[in-house]
Design an enzyme around this catalytic site. Structure first.
Site, short mmCIF file in Angstrom:
data_model
loop_
_atom_site.label_atom_id
_atom_site.label_comp_id
_atom_site.label_asym_id
_atom_site.label_seq_id
_atom_site.Cartn_x
_atom_site.Cartn_y
_atom_site.Cartn_z
N ALA A 147 0.86 -1.16 -0.45
CA ALA A 147 -0.16 -0.17 -0.07
C ALA A 147 0.67 1.52 -0.48
O ALA A 147 1.73 1.49 0.03
CB ALA A 147 -0.79 -0.17 0.82
N ASN A 148 0.05 2.60 0.63
CA ASN A 148 0.77 3.88 0.01
C ASN A 148 0.67 4.45 1.40
O ASN A 148 -1.02 4.11 1.95
CB ASN A 148 0.88 4.12 -1.16
N ARG A 149 1.03 5.75 1.36
CA ARG A 149 0.33 6.74 2.74
C ARG A 149 -0.83 7.25 1.96
O ARG A 149 -0.78 9.00 3.03
CB ARG A 149 1.65 7.21 2.64
#
Ligand code: C5P
Length: 222
Positions: free
Chosen positions: A29-31
């Site tokens: 995932a990412n932020r």
């Protein structure tokens, strides 16, 4: 709420991160928090648009008057976006994962005392570029975002052409000294790159950035 400068218009917004599954319990995932995209969807609805919000996994309430479609992966987001078209405007705010694990492992990966697994990645579809290159799908106004950590305007200008977008909204997502960042934060500093040049907006709360972008969308569609 079918009154306002965007009455009768269909606005499609993507928001949030994507989750790219590794096995049944793990993902990449990412932020991205989804806040900026949700704020744009909310602002467009307040201006009278019919809004479809295709969202990756986030912890945010659905804005009033917005039809929300939840997805997990980039490929699901691509399918949902194409199914939601046509639109008068598409604002692609999602931080779509560029890569996904090449092979989904059907059962949980185990340690078994051996060497750590090697993740082989493969490229995801570029949702924005795919729509930008397809005259049958492309909305009259196609807007992308560019989250960069360096050389923000040069990459954004290049991205506008490469992805076939009308505007790129560029922001600097490099980490501050305190570890804080645009991603997950309440404020944003954006630069709107169009064929005519660049408009720099001041640092603002994300809902005010959204209002400013939606105001410019309404002017462009007038
Ligand atoms: O190439 P980059 O990820 O920086 O491009 C960002 C822009 O492209 C954003 O508008 C994002 O929503 C869109 N994008 C997309 N599909 C991808 C990657 C990015 O729609 N696979």
């Amino acid at each position: 709420p079918l009154d306002g400068p965007l009455a009768g218009r269909h606005v499609l917004v993507t928001a949030g991160p994507t989750h790219e599954p590794i096995d049944p319990v793990r993902y990449i995932a990412n932020r991205s928090s989804g806040m900026q995209g949700f704020a744009i969807a909310a602002a467009a609805a307040r201006q009278g648009a019919r809004v479809t919000l295709v969202s990756g996994p986030v912890h945010l309430p659905t804005p009033p008057g917005v039809e929300r479609i939840d997805v997990e992966s980039a490929r699901e987001m691509n399918d949902a976006v194409r199914a939601a078209l046509p639109a008068d405007v598409a604002v692609m705010v999602a931080a779509v994962a560029d890569w996904r694990p090449k092979d989904f492992v059907e059962t949980k990966l185990k340690k078994r005392g051996s060497a750590p697994p090697v993740l082989v990645l493969t490229e995801n579809p570029d949702i924005l570029a795919g729509i930008g290159a397809d005259p049958a799908l492309r909305p009259g106004l196609l807007i992308g975002f560019a989250a960069e950590t360096d050389d923000v305007l040069r990459y954004a200008t290049d991205k506008r052409r490469r992805k076939g977008a009308d505007w790129i909204v560029a922001n600097d997502v490099s980490f501050g000294a305190d570890g804080g960042s645009v991603m997950g934060g309440a404020e944003n500093t954006v630069h709107i790159v169009t064929a005519d040049g660049v408009e720099h907006l001041p640092t603002l709360p994300k809902d005010q950035v959204a209002d400013a972008i939606v105001e410019r969308i309404a002017l462009a569609l007038r």
